[in-house]
Design a protein around this motif. Structure first.
Motif, PDB file in Angstrom:
ATOM      1  N   PRO A  67      37.253  38.598  38.633  1.00 42.64           N
ATOM      2  CA  PRO A  67      37.419  39.432  39.821  1.00 42.64           C
ATOM      3  C   PRO A  67      36.060  39.821  40.411  1.00 42.64           C
ATOM      4  CG  PRO A  67      37.666  40.759  37.859  1.00 42.64           C
ATOM      5  CD  PRO A  67      37.419  39.346  37.397  1.00 42.64           C
ATOM      6  N   GLY A  68      36.129  40.469  41.576  1.00 46.71           N
ATOM      7  CA  GLY A  68      34.891  40.843  42.257  1.00 46.71           C
ATOM      8  C   GLY A  68      34.092  41.902  41.529  1.00 46.71           C
ATOM      9  N   GLY A  69      34.725  42.573  40.575  1.00 47.82           N
ATOM     10  CA  GLY A  69      34.015  43.648  39.886  1.00 47.82           C
ATOM     11  C   GLY A  69      33.200  43.187  38.686  1.00 47.82           C
ATOM     12  N   PRO A 128      41.226  53.568  44.521  1.00 50.38           N
ATOM     13  CA  PRO A 128      40.610  52.739  43.452  1.00 50.38           C
ATOM     14  C   PRO A 128      40.507  51.246  43.806  1.00 50.38           C
ATOM     15  CG  PRO A 128      42.877  53.243  42.906  1.00 50.38           C
ATOM     16  CD  PRO A 128      42.625  53.910  44.235  1.00 50.38           C
ATOM     17  N   HIS A 129      39.830  50.923  44.898  1.00 47.97           N
ATOM     18  CA  HIS A 129      39.584  49.539  45.333  1.00 47.97           C
ATOM     19  C   HIS A 129      40.898  48.744  45.402  1.00 47.97           C
ATOM     20  CE1 HIS A 129      36.373  46.138  45.394  1.00 47.97           C
ATOM     21  NE2 HIS A 129      37.376  45.894  46.208  1.00 47.97           N
ATOM     22  N   ILE A 130      41.777  49.209  46.303  1.00 45.45           N
ATOM     23  CA  ILE A 130      43.089  48.555  46.440  1.00 45.45           C
ATOM     24  C   ILE A 130      43.174  47.785  47.769  1.00 45.45           C
ATOM     25  CG2 ILE A 130      44.374  50.145  44.950  1.00 45.45           C
ATOM     26  CD1 ILE A 130      45.196  51.676  47.526  1.00 45.45           C
ATOM     27  N   GLY A 131      42.009  47.528  48.381  1.00 47.34           N
ATOM     28  CA  GLY A 131      42.025  46.886  49.714  1.00 47.34           C
ATOM     29  C   GLY A 131      42.949  45.681  49.808  1.00 47.34           C
ATOM     30  N   SER A 132      42.812  44.752  48.860  1.00 43.37           N
ATOM     31  CA  SER A 132      43.625  43.520  49.009  1.00 43.37           C
ATOM     32  C   SER A 132      44.887  43.596  48.151  1.00 43.37           C
ATOM     33  CB  SER A 132      42.792  42.304  48.579  1.00 43.37           C
ATOM     34  OG  SER A 132      42.401  42.445  47.225  1.00 43.37           O
ATOM     35  N   ALA A 133      45.205  44.796  47.629  1.00 38.52           N
ATOM     36  CA  ALA A 133      46.340  44.900  46.697  1.00 38.52           C
ATOM     37  C   ALA A 133      47.664  45.016  47.450  1.00 38.52           C
ATOM     38  CB  ALA A 133      46.138  46.100  45.767  1.00 38.52           C
ATOM     39  N   ALA A 189      34.327  48.054  52.214  1.00 40.24           N
ATOM     40  CA  ALA A 189      33.512  46.859  51.937  1.00 40.24           C
ATOM     41  C   ALA A 189      32.972  46.856  50.507  1.00 40.24           C
ATOM     42  CB  ALA A 189      32.379  46.768  52.949  1.00 40.24           C
ATOM     43  N   ARG A 190      31.836  47.514  50.272  1.00 39.96           N
ATOM     44  CA  ARG A 190      31.270  47.600  48.932  1.00 39.96           C
ATOM     45  C   ARG A 190      30.576  48.955  48.787  1.00 39.96           C
ATOM     46  NH1 ARG A 190      34.142  44.224  47.739  1.00 39.96           N
ATOM     47  NH2 ARG A 190      33.812  42.199  46.721  1.00 39.96           N
ATOM     48  N   GLY A 191      30.740  49.519  47.588  1.00 34.43           N
ATOM     49  CA  GLY A 191      30.147  50.837  47.335  1.00 34.43           C
ATOM     50  C   GLY A 191      28.649  50.861  47.562  1.00 34.43           C
ATOM     51  N   ALA A 212      48.772  39.252  49.793  1.00 33.55           N
ATOM     52  CA  ALA A 212      47.329  38.958  49.673  1.00 33.55           C
ATOM     53  C   ALA A 212      46.973  38.570  48.242  1.00 33.55           C
ATOM     54  CB  ALA A 212      46.507  40.162  50.118  1.00 33.55           C
ATOM     55  N   ARG A 213      47.379  39.372  47.287  1.00 31.66           N
ATOM     56  CA  ARG A 213      46.989  39.119  45.885  1.00 31.66           C
ATOM     57  C   ARG A 213      47.581  37.811  45.371  1.00 31.66           C
ATOM     58  NH1 ARG A 213      44.494  43.911  43.360  1.00 31.66           N
ATOM     59  NH2 ARG A 213      42.765  44.022  44.821  1.00 31.66           N
ATOM     60  N   HIS A 214      48.840  37.523  45.733  1.00 28.88           N
ATOM     61  CA  HIS A 214      49.419  36.261  45.236  1.00 28.88           C
ATOM     62  C   HIS A 214      48.747  35.058  45.899  1.00 28.88           C
ATOM     63  CE1 HIS A 214      52.369  38.871  43.363  1.00 28.88           C
ATOM     64  NE2 HIS A 214      52.688  37.830  42.604  1.00 28.88           N
ATOM     65  N   THR A 248      35.862  32.926  41.991  1.00 28.91           N
ATOM     66  CA  THR A 248      35.929  34.385  42.090  1.00 28.91           C
ATOM     67  C   THR A 248      37.190  34.791  42.848  1.00 28.91           C
ATOM     68  OG1 THR A 248      34.794  36.424  42.752  1.00 28.91           O
ATOM     69  CG2 THR A 248      34.437  34.516  44.181  1.00 28.91           C
ATOM     70  N   PHE A 249      37.873  35.786  42.298  1.00 32.34           N
ATOM     71  CA  PHE A 249      39.124  36.315  42.864  1.00 32.34           C
ATOM     72  C   PHE A 249      38.712  37.372  43.886  1.00 32.34           C
ATOM     73  CE2 PHE A 249      43.731  36.811  42.024  1.00 32.34           C
ATOM     74  CZ  PHE A 249      44.010  38.004  42.683  1.00 32.34           C
ATOM     75  N   SER A 250      38.038  36.935  44.941  1.00 32.15           N
ATOM     76  CA  SER A 250      37.490  37.885  45.924  1.00 32.15           C
ATOM     77  C   SER A 250      36.933  37.116  47.107  1.00 32.15           C
ATOM     78  CB  SER A 250      36.356  38.700  45.293  1.00 32.15           C
ATOM     79  OG  SER A 250      35.272  37.841  44.980  1.00 32.15           O
ATOM     80  N   VAL A 251      36.794  37.819  48.223  1.00 27.25           N
ATOM     81  CA  VAL A 251      36.092  37.233  49.375  1.00 27.25           C
ATOM     82  C   VAL A 251      34.616  37.632  49.295  1.00 27.25           C
ATOM     83  CG1 VAL A 251      36.578  39.202  50.934  1.00 27.25           C
ATOM     84  CG2 VAL A 251      36.101  36.949  51.889  1.00 27.25           C
ATOM     85  N   GLY A 252      34.349  38.781  48.731  1.00 27.74           N
ATOM     86  CA  GLY A 252      32.949  39.206  48.541  1.00 27.74           C
ATOM     87  C   GLY A 252      32.313  38.392  47.431  1.00 27.74           C
ATOM     88  N   TYR A 253      30.970  38.210  47.530  1.00 21.97           N
ATOM     89  CA  TYR A 253      30.298  37.421  46.478  1.00 21.97           C
ATOM     90  C   TYR A 253      28.971  38.042  46.044  1.00 21.97           C
ATOM     91  CZ  TYR A 253      28.851  35.652  51.053  1.00 21.97           C
ATOM     92  OH  TYR A 253      28.462  35.560  52.372  1.00 21.97           O
ATOM     93  N   VAL A 285      42.987  34.876  53.230  1.00 21.26           N
ATOM     94  CA  VAL A 285      44.342  35.227  52.747  1.00 21.26           C
ATOM     95  C   VAL A 285      44.499  36.734  52.524  1.00 21.26           C
ATOM     96  CG1 VAL A 285      44.829  32.977  51.720  1.00 21.26           C
ATOM     97  CG2 VAL A 285      43.644  34.709  50.360  1.00 21.26           C
ATOM     98  N   LEU A 286      43.394  37.454  52.401  1.00 19.22           N
ATOM     99  CA  LEU A 286      43.482  38.911  52.156  1.00 19.22           C
ATOM    100  C   LEU A 286      43.154  39.734  53.404  1.00 19.22           C
ATOM    101  CD1 LEU A 286      40.312  39.123  52.185  1.00 19.22           C
ATOM    102  CD2 LEU A 286      40.416  39.146  49.743  1.00 19.22           C
ATOM    103  N   THR A 287      42.839  39.081  54.503  1.00 19.97           N
ATOM    104  CA  THR A 287      42.391  39.811  55.706  1.00 19.97           C
ATOM    105  C   THR A 287      43.402  40.860  56.153  1.00 19.97           C
ATOM    106  OG1 THR A 287      41.076  37.927  56.428  1.00 19.97           O
ATOM    107  CG2 THR A 287      41.678  39.540  58.125  1.00 19.97           C
TER     108      THR A 287
HETATM  109  C1  8YV Z   1      39.083  41.982  45.237  1.00 19.26           C
HETATM  110  C2  8YV Z   1      37.554  42.419  47.125  1.00 19.26           C
HETATM  111  O1  8YV Z   1      40.387  42.176  44.868  1.00 19.26           O
HETATM  112  O2  8YV Z   1      38.010  40.305  47.932  1.00 19.26           O
HETATM  113  C3  8YV Z   1      37.128  41.122  47.680  1.00 19.26           C
HETATM  114  O3  8YV Z   1      35.894  40.943  47.894  1.00 19.26           O
HETATM  115  O4  8YV Z   1      36.802  43.347  47.072  1.00 19.26           O
HETATM  116  C4  8YV Z   1      38.945  42.539  46.615  1.00 19.26           C
HETATM  117  O5  8YV Z   1      39.825  41.841  47.449  1.00 19.26           O
HETATM  118  C5  8YV Z   1      38.223  42.691  44.225  1.00 19.26           C
HETATM  119  O6  8YV Z   1      36.912  42.286  44.415  1.00 19.26           O
HETATM  120  C6  8YV Z   1      38.698  42.307  42.826  1.00 19.26           C
HETATM  121  O7  8YV Z   1      38.544  40.917  42.657  1.00 19.26           O
END
Ligand code: 8YV
Length: 332
Positions: free
Chosen positions: A56-58, A293-298, A245-247, A302-304, A78-83, A104-106
């Motif tokens: 994940p992104g964390g 608690p960072h549920i943006g794409s939850a 976005a990001r902390g 989106a998650r599936h 990575t399970f995220s759009v952020g890198y 897919v998570l937009t």
């Molecule tokens: C992720 C996010 O779920 O996609 C990203 O960059 O921040 C969230 O959608 C999170 O990073 C956990 O992977």
């Protein structure tokens, strides 16, 4: 039979996404909801060096992690759009390919961005507390526990990418006046209405003219701590800050002071530093700071879809086909 590539999976995945992977990979996967620690990651890598990792992104994939994995590691999913959690230069040096999950998570993140903006501007967490602790009906204060209206307001969006623009489109339904945006480049809009509504401005101008400021940009060397003491001094005293976005884009000490001193009215954060925020963190004590608690794409879709893109990125890469979404490191 041919040796199957080893895939290290560092977060919980629904079984329907594990099944296609276990047909192709030698999986190192623990189906647990307890987040994996850095020590566990490094020891699992040492014990069974992977050809690929899914995370994940964390989870920080830095030089230490990559050099522990050594030359066997060829691909990261990575399970995220952020890198920002991945050491891109080290990946480039090692010839490691990266798959990620943009697009897919937009909608999911944009929906949550509006939810966080409304929760913060209309003081939802305070209201819930009063409804639960019996203040409702006992105090007439609730009648004047007013929030900040969106109609006729100016919205400032830092980073008008896919997610920032999706949030802007949603906010148009709230009769807003103007959308200011800052970032790397000006967007060309076709319709006259959009050309009137959207205005590309310098960051400083966005700060001092926006009633609501929404952070929707990537975290990188340029944006790290860009919301600092000086930034908060330039914002309106009744402005509301939203971060989906990001902390690391917000100096949290400066934010705490600004909220405490009334330099800005309120903040809504779906992302913090670190994550999770420690329970004794001062931001958690402020009524005018709403924290998710960072549920943006939850959201279900989106998650599936993110999980499916991760699976397809992995299966494609190891069968010699292009990934669904490969991060083009050289263009960054
Ligand atoms: C992720 C996010 O779920 O996609 C990203 O960059 O921040 C969230 O959608 C999170 O990073 C956990 O992977």
């Amino acid at each position: 039979s041919a040796i199957r590539p080893r895939l290290l999976i560092l977060h919980q995945m629904p079984s329907q996404f594990i099944r296609p992977l276990e047909r192709v990979f030698d999986l190192d996967y623990k189906d647990t909801s307890v987040p994996v620690t850095r020590e566990q990651i490094l020891s699992r890598i040492r014990a069974n060096p992977p050809d690929a990792m899914l995370f994940p992104g964390g989870i920080k994939i830095d030089k230490e992690v990559l050099s522990t994995a050594g030359d066997k590691l060829k691909m990261l999913a990575t399970f995220s759009v952020g890198y920002n959690h991945i050491d891109l230069k080290e990946c480039q040096k090692r010839g490691i390919s990266i798959g990620y999950t943009p697009g897919v998570l937009t909608n999911g993140v944009a929906d949550l961005g509006v939810a966080l903006l409304l929760a913060t501007s209309r003081r939802i967490s305070e209201a819930m507390k009063k409804a639960r602790n019996g203040e409702w009906g006992k105090s007439s204060d609730i009648m004047w526990m007013c929030g900040k209206p969106l109609a006729n307001s100016t919205i400032g969006i830092v980073g008008l990418g896919q997610i920032g623009l999706a949030i802007a489109r949603r906010l148009q339904a709230f009769s807003i006046q103007q959308i200011l945006y800052s970032g790397t480049r000006e967007k060309q809009f076709d319709s006259e209405d959009d050309k009137k509504l959207f205005k590309f401005v310098q960051f400083e101008k966005l700060l001092n003219q926006s009633d609501f400021v929404i952070i929707a940009c990537a975290l990188n060397e340029k944006t790290e701590n860009m919301f600092n003491k000086q930034a908060f001094e330039q914002m309106k005293n009744d402005a509301i800050l939203i971060n989906i976005a990001r902390g690391g884009i917000v100096d949290q000490e400066a934010l705490y002071d600004a909220l405490k001193k009334g330099q800005i009215q309120a903040a809504g954060l779906d992302v913090t530093t670190p994550e999770p925020l420690p329970l004794d963190h001062p931001l958690l004590t402020l009524e005018n700071c709403t924290i998710f608690p960072h549920i943006g794409s939850a959201d279900e879709s989106a998650r599936h879809q993110m999980a499916q893109v991760c699976v397809d990125n992995l299966l494609n890469f190891f069968s010699g086909k292009p990934m669904v979404h490969q991060l083009k490191i050289d263009n960054l």
